[in-house]
Design a protein around this motif. Structure first.
Motif, PDB file in Angstrom:
ATOM      1  N   GLN A 145       0.764  -1.234  -0.103  1.00 24.97           N
ATOM      2  CA  GLN A 145       0.179  -0.047   0.694  1.00 24.97           C
ATOM      3  C   GLN A 145       0.819   1.555   0.035  1.00 24.97           C
ATOM      4  OE1 GLN A 145      -3.922  -2.431   1.932  1.00 24.97           O
ATOM      5  NE2 GLN A 145      -3.199  -0.120   3.243  1.00 24.97           N
ATOM      6  N   SER A 146       0.152   2.877  -0.102  1.00 28.20           N
ATOM      7  CA  SER A 146       0.628   4.223  -0.458  1.00 28.20           C
ATOM      8  C   SER A 146       1.673   4.033   0.744  1.00 28.20           C
ATOM      9  CB  SER A 146       0.048   5.008  -0.731  1.00 28.20           C
ATOM     10  OG  SER A 146      -0.423   4.904   0.361  1.00 28.20           O
ATOM     11  N   GLU A 147       1.537   3.788   1.967  1.00 31.24           N
ATOM     12  CA  GLU A 147       2.313   4.250   3.233  1.00 31.24           C
ATOM     13  C   GLU A 147       3.287   3.490   3.085  1.00 31.24           C
ATOM     14  OE1 GLU A 147      -0.277   2.615   3.211  1.00 31.24           O
ATOM     15  OE2 GLU A 147      -2.040   3.121   5.350  1.00 31.24           O
TER      16      GLU A 147
ATOM     17  N   MET B  42       5.122   2.398   0.750  1.00 34.66           N
ATOM     18  CA  MET B  42       5.652   2.688  -0.774  1.00 34.66           C
ATOM     19  C   MET B  42       6.246   4.287  -0.346  1.00 34.66           C
ATOM     20  SD  MET B  42       3.682   1.710  -4.164  1.00 34.66           S
ATOM     21  CE  MET B  42       1.854   2.299  -3.462  1.00 34.66           C
ATOM     22  N   VAL B  43       6.008   5.665   0.262  1.00 35.12           N
ATOM     23  CA  VAL B  43       6.091   6.203   0.786  1.00 35.12           C
ATOM     24  C   VAL B  43       7.955   6.075   1.474  1.00 35.12           C
ATOM     25  CG1 VAL B  43       5.508   8.076   2.426  1.00 35.12           C
ATOM     26  CG2 VAL B  43       3.577   7.464   0.755  1.00 35.12           C
TER      27      VAL B  43
ATOM     28  N   ARG C 145      10.529   5.442  -0.430  1.00 34.64           N
ATOM     29  CA  ARG C 145      10.452   5.771  -1.389  1.00 34.64           C
ATOM     30  C   ARG C 145      12.268   7.095  -0.379  1.00 34.64           C
ATOM     31  NH1 ARG C 145       6.258   9.181  -3.396  1.00 34.64           N
ATOM     32  NH2 ARG C 145       6.673  10.272  -1.708  1.00 34.64           N
TER      33      ARG C 145
ATOM     34  N   SER D 115       0.138  10.672  -3.050  1.00 36.18           N
ATOM     35  CA  SER D 115       0.966   9.388  -2.702  1.00 36.18           C
ATOM     36  C   SER D 115       2.733  10.903  -2.366  1.00 36.18           C
ATOM     37  CB  SER D 115       1.020   8.330  -4.144  1.00 36.18           C
ATOM     38  OG  SER D 115       1.569   8.940  -5.166  1.00 36.18           O
ATOM     39  N   ASP D 116       2.695  11.806  -3.038  1.00 31.86           N
ATOM     40  CA  ASP D 116       4.105  12.356  -2.969  1.00 31.86           C
ATOM     41  C   ASP D 116       5.138  12.900  -1.953  1.00 31.86           C
ATOM     42  OD1 ASP D 116       4.129  11.745  -6.059  1.00 31.86           O
ATOM     43  OD2 ASP D 116       3.757  13.877  -6.172  1.00 31.86           O
TER      44      ASP D 116
ATOM     45  N   ASN E  54       5.027  13.044   2.283  1.00 28.24           N
ATOM     46  CA  ASN E  54       5.615  11.607   2.999  1.00 28.24           C
ATOM     47  C   ASN E  54       5.125  12.692   4.788  1.00 28.24           C
ATOM     48  OD1 ASN E  54       7.160  10.253   5.286  1.00 28.24           O
ATOM     49  ND2 ASN E  54       9.737  11.055   4.649  1.00 28.24           N
TER      50      ASN E  54
ATOM     51  N   GLY F 105      -0.111  -2.144   5.448  1.00 23.99           N
ATOM     52  CA  GLY F 105       1.001  -1.386   5.342  1.00 23.99           C
ATOM     53  C   GLY F 105       1.435  -1.087   6.681  1.00 23.99           C
TER      54      GLY F 105
END
Length: 406
Positions: free
Chosen positions: A78-80, A82-83, A86, A106-107, A109, A185
């Motif tokens: 999930q996006s969390e 990936m953040v 990244r 999603s950009d 943090n 997540g």
């Protein structure tokens, strides 16, 4: 009762393949529902002495280990997650874990710099090969921190060896509350564990370690900051002002050492992404949109958003007043105060998710489970069998009783 609980868990998990629009939740529900059903059957069919452990093991395998491994190997997260991964890659290559000009949700943090630590394995290992895919997944390290902290917390509360803590910890981890968060997540799991550990250390008078753990927590996410005054008041009530000041000072210095370099050099970015974005004050809306009271009010427009923030402030003041009027006298009471404050914050904030409520729930449940086990150990007598030896441990039993009644 346990069979009923596993049956309810199976029904809850079965809803996700039918109603959820999130692919990872659908995948988790398809694996977890039959695992919980098997756990319920094992609890009913097996002899009592092994039924609870076998049921928890089946649930843990089907609702946590299997989906986590399969999702990690397929690269689905999930996006969390990936953040976080990244941010670690950005830190390695640019020295700053925040994108300077975020455009999409999603950009952003929304985490403090220490959270980047859990994404470092991905930045180092990459995505090539099944071993690297699994060991590089931030969720694996979220889970490791969560479980390690809860085990340490339980031992500090006097529950005996780690082996005594494994059955209740396995059942808690396999519950839908934790299993879904861990496999999807899991970003709040280390925060839950670290807060429990910090308050257990404070209850045992270990001011310096408590301060270091609190500093780590406060550099992970802003939601850990209420743990600092709770731990300080607990130390003050039990051991005096100097240990309380030592723990608070250590926590502030440790967290400042991590946060200040970015606050001084990237103050605007940090404010925008860590403060304004989670509060719903940026042009890009946060994806945290569960219909909690604060979110519903914020959806009514600028006036509703202002009312949500005002209620959040009033609720925080009310919990702070309770904390000052009735300071905690043990780990359980301290965790209750912190859980109350976080529940108010999550419920009344302009943006939030139902998943955030896992944090206060574990704060209420785990210290009670650990302290309850310690009371049973103490009730068995001052001498307890451990392997082939007998050891006396009156002190931990007494500490656990104080924490329970505090």
């Amino acid at each position: 009762m346990q069979a009923v609980g596993w049956t309810l868990a199976a029904g809850w998990a079965a809803v996700f393949p039918l109603a959820s629009a999130v692919p990872n939740q659908v995948f988790w529900g398809a694996l977890a529902a039959p695992a919980y059903a098997v756990a319920a059957l094992l609890r009913l069919a097996l002899p009592r002495r092994i039924a609870a452990a076998a049921a928890a093991g089946a649930a843990l395998l089907g609702a946590v280990l299997l989906p986590l491994v399969l999702l990690s190997l397929s690269g689905r997260r999930q996006s969390e997650v990936m953040v976080v991964e990244r941010s670690a890659d950005l830190l390695v290559h640019t020295g700053v874990p925040y994108l300077p000009h975020p455009v999409l949700a999603s950009d952003f943090n929304p985490y403090l710099p220490m959270m980047t630590l859990f994404g470092v394995p991905r930045a180092v290992l990459g995505n090539v090969g099944p071993v690297n895919l699994l060991l590089g997944d931030a969720r694996v390290w979220f889970a490791a921190a969560f479980l390690g902290c809860l085990l340490a917390c339980g031992r500090l509360l006097g529950a005996g060896s780690r082996w005594r803590l494994l059955p209740p910890l396995a059942a808690l981890t396999a519950s839908p509350l934790i299993a879904l968060a861990l496999t999807g997540g899991g970003v709040d799991l280390p925060l839950i564990g670290v807060c429990c550990l910090a308050l257990a250390l404070a209850a045992n008078g270990r001011a310096l370690p408590a301060g270091l753990v609190l500093g780590f927590a406060c550099a992970l996410k802003w939601t850990a900051w209420p743990a600092l005054p709770v731990a300080a008041l607990l130390l003050w009530r039990l051991y005096g002002r100097r240990p309380a000041a030592r723990a608070a000072g250590t926590a502030l210095l440790a967290s400042a050492a991590v946060i200040l370099p970015f606050a001084l050099t990237r103050a605007g970015v940090l404010l925008e992404q860590v403060v304004r974005f989670p509060l719903g004050l940026t042009a890009v809306p946060t994806p945290a949109g569960s219909p909690l009271p604060g979110r519903v009010l914020a959806g009514l427009g600028p006036v509703g958003h202002a009312v949500s923030l005002a209620l959040l402030c009033l609720g925080s003041v009310a919990v702070a007043g309770w904390l000052l009027v009735r300071p905690p006298t043990g780990a359980v009471a301290a965790c209750d105060r912190l859980a109350a404050g976080l529940t108010v914050a999550f419920a009344l904030a302009p943006a939030g998710r139902f998943g955030y409520l896992a944090l206060p729930t574990v704060l209420v449940l785990w210290p009670r489970l650990a302290a309850g086990r310690a009371r049973r150990v103490a009730a068995a007598g001052p001498v307890e069998r451990y392997g082939t030896m007998r050891v006396a441990d009156r002190r931990t039993g007494s500490a656990a009783r104080e924490s329970w009644h505090g």
